[in-house]
Motif scaffolding. Sequence first.
Motif: not given
Length: 131
Positions: A34-47, A70-71, A55-61
């Motif tokens: 429900l979360v991965n297939d239904m809610l998160m795509p809608v939340i993704g559209l809203l934001v 967060l997910q 989403l990630q942060f890379q510092y060197g390797d």
Amino acid sequence: MWKEFKAFALKGNVLDLAIGVIIGAAFGNIVTSLVNDMLMPVIGLLVGGINLKELQFQYGDTVLKYGAFLQTVIDFFIVSFSIFLFVKGINKLRRKEKEDPKPEAPPAPSKEEELLAEIRDLLKQRALDEK
């Protein structure tokens, strides 16, 4: 040792726990879908089409995948809330059963009680007749 294990494994509590774990895992899979297939795509559209898992942060390797974290946190809250609602519904049904018990008919008097009642009635009648 086998007898002890058999006695342990066949206790009601162990079987109830096993059934609960299996049902809980299945329920978790449903909520995760429900979360991965239904809610998160809608939340993704809203934001603005942001996929949190990317989403990630890379510092060197080193790569910090804070989006995946967060997910997972969002998944946890949704699963927890779903389980809360499920348990609340079950508790409401249990309370309703306890509040509306079927009234039981009083037990029929025994032969001794019937005999004693007859003796009492005869004594009362005798006392009235003597007056």
